[in-house]
Design an enzyme around this catalytic site. Structure first.
Site, PDB file in Angstrom:
ATOM      1  N   HIS A  12      23.494 -14.083  56.578  1.00 53.14           N
ATOM      2  CA  HIS A  12      25.234 -14.234  55.863  1.00 53.14           C
ATOM      3  C   HIS A  12      26.173 -13.317  55.996  1.00 53.14           C
ATOM      4  CE1 HIS A  12      22.706 -12.580  52.499  1.00 53.14           C
ATOM      5  NE2 HIS A  12      23.684 -12.018  53.323  1.00 53.14           N
ATOM      6  N   HIS A  59      25.833  -9.172  46.448  1.00 55.21           N
ATOM      7  CA  HIS A  59      25.595  -8.254  46.953  1.00 55.21           C
ATOM      8  C   HIS A  59      26.824  -6.667  46.491  1.00 55.21           C
ATOM      9  CE1 HIS A  59      24.717 -10.589  49.966  1.00 55.21           C
ATOM     10  NE2 HIS A  59      24.508  -9.871  50.793  1.00 55.21           N
ATOM     11  N   HIS A 192      17.915  -6.343  59.287  1.00 56.81           N
ATOM     12  CA  HIS A 192      18.842  -5.952  59.829  1.00 56.81           C
ATOM     13  C   HIS A 192      19.213  -3.887  59.151  1.00 56.81           C
ATOM     14  CE1 HIS A 192      20.123  -8.395  56.796  1.00 56.81           C
ATOM     15  NE2 HIS A 192      21.324  -8.441  56.516  1.00 56.81           N
ATOM     16  N   GLU A 239      16.098  -9.616  52.779  1.00 58.83           N
ATOM     17  CA  GLU A 239      17.289 -10.782  52.046  1.00 58.83           C
ATOM     18  C   GLU A 239      15.494 -11.955  52.701  1.00 58.83           C
ATOM     19  OE1 GLU A 239      21.778  -9.217  52.223  1.00 58.83           O
ATOM     20  OE2 GLU A 239      20.387 -10.505  53.801  1.00 58.83           O
TER      21      GLU A 239
HETATM   22  C1  DHB Z   1      26.128  -7.204  57.082  1.00 57.43           C
HETATM   23  C2  DHB Z   1      24.627  -7.896  57.003  1.00 57.43           C
HETATM   24  C3  DHB Z   1      24.430  -9.221  55.421  1.00 57.43           C
HETATM   25  O1  DHB Z   1      23.309  -9.708  55.111  1.00 57.43           O
HETATM   26  C4  DHB Z   1      25.239  -8.190  54.798  1.00 57.43           C
HETATM   27  O2  DHB Z   1      24.960  -8.850  53.553  1.00 57.43           O
HETATM   28  C5  DHB Z   1      26.658  -7.952  54.844  1.00 57.43           C
HETATM   29  C6  DHB Z   1      26.932  -7.120  56.001  1.00 57.43           C
HETATM   30  C7  DHB Z   1      26.439  -6.713  58.553  1.00 57.43           C
HETATM   31  O3  DHB Z   1      25.254  -7.327  59.212  1.00 57.43           O
HETATM   32  O4  DHB Z   1      27.340  -6.768  58.909  1.00 57.43           O
HETATM   33 FE    FE Z   2      23.039  -9.262  52.845  1.00 53.78          FE
END
Ligand code: DHB
Ligand code: FE
Length: 280
Positions: A12, A59, A192, A239
């Site tokens: 997302h 978030h 990530h 996540e």
């Molecule tokens: C990014 C990924 C995320 O899950 C998020 O909530 C905000 C930013 C990203 O990779 O930029």
């Molecule tokens: Fe996120």
């Protein structure tokens, strides 16, 4: 009895919202990501769900770090999005399904879970972007029940607890008086990390294990502690808990109809997966 028909899981990343606004779907950077969505749309057109249970993490738009429910469930007739500061467009209000929301809330509380109940709830990019990806250029033809999981502010519920929470939601849906067709849409991940020394960290091997486990044996993910998940998947890789709750909701056996994995989109290993519920 409402019928659970399948689970769509997707990353997302907010930058996707910018790419949609600027119509970059055919741009070489974006094409491999956006190409993951037509198979999901075709399946949705045939499966025709009435309600989508959205499992995601907020978030900071609706809950901030000072008040962070471990699990929160929306019970509103409609949900607004708002500016989160990423510079991406907001979307029209999305219809809710308060009746199913309350059946789920009452069911999981009877099952010894204690979610926060939200009769007003703002939805962020974790809901609005998947809606735009799955139903581009039209209002979503589903009502939604937002289910927010804390993947942000420690301590977090364990993956094992998240799987059980999902299973409790699944039982509540099975007991529902509605005859709606219900799809689970879980969002976030895969690996990530957005900041700190390991910013940009991605782990394709762990992601592949998670994608396989989602099909065959979600308990395999549930055996990892949250510290192990951070180590293997990055701070925001947590996540995956949203996917695990979603898989708990779907329950039983599932058939994988589609997956797409592409790295990176922004800082994220992006993935989509479509699971269809196998009866029985
Ligand atoms: C990014 C990924 C995320 O899950 C998020 O909530 C905000 C930013 C990203 O990779 O930029
Ligand atoms: Fe996120």
């Amino acid at each position: 009895m409402a019928e659970l028909i399948g689970q769509i899981s997707t990353s997302h990343v907010p930058a996707i919202g910018g790419a949609i606004a600027r119509k970059l779907q055919q741009d070489p950077y974006w094409k491999p990501f956006f190409d993951g969505f037509p198979p999901l749309r075709e399946w949705l057109d045939q499966a025709r769900p009435d309600i989508a249970l959205f499992v995601y993490n907020d978030h900071g738009l609706n809950f901030f770090l000072d008040k962070m429910p471990t699990f929160a469930i929306g019970a509103a007739p409609s949900y607004l999005s708002a500016d989160e500061g990423w510079g991406i467009p907001t979307i029209e209000p999305v219809k809710g399904d308060p009746a199913l929301s309350w059946e789920i809330i009452e069911g999981v509380i009877a099952d010894e879970f204690d979610p926060t109940t939200c009769q007003e709830m703002l939805i962020d990019h974790a809901v609005t972007i998947p809606l735009q990806l799955l139903w581009p250029d039209r209002p979503p033809p589903v009502r939604i029940v937002p289910i927010s999981i804390n993947t942000v502010q420690h301590p977090l519920a364990s993956a094992a607890r998240c799987l059980k929470f999902g299973q409790a939601i699944g039982r509540a849906v099975a007991r529902s008086e509605s005859d709606a067709r219900v799809v689970v849409i879980s969002t976030g991940g895969l690996s990530h990390q957005l900041d700190g020394e390991r910013a940009g960290f991605i782990n394709p091997e762990f992601d592949a294990m998670c994608l396989d486990a989602m099909v065959e044996d979600p308990a395999r993910i549930a055996r990892y502690s949250n510290h192990q998940i951070v180590e293997l998947s990055g701070t925001q890789g947590l996540e995956i808990l949203n996917w695990v709750v979603g898989r708990g909701i779907l329950g039983g056996s599932a058939r994988e109809l589609y997956r797409n994995y592409h790295i990176p989109i922004s800082n994220t290993a992006s993935a989509v997966q479509l699971l269809e519920r196998v009866a029985g």
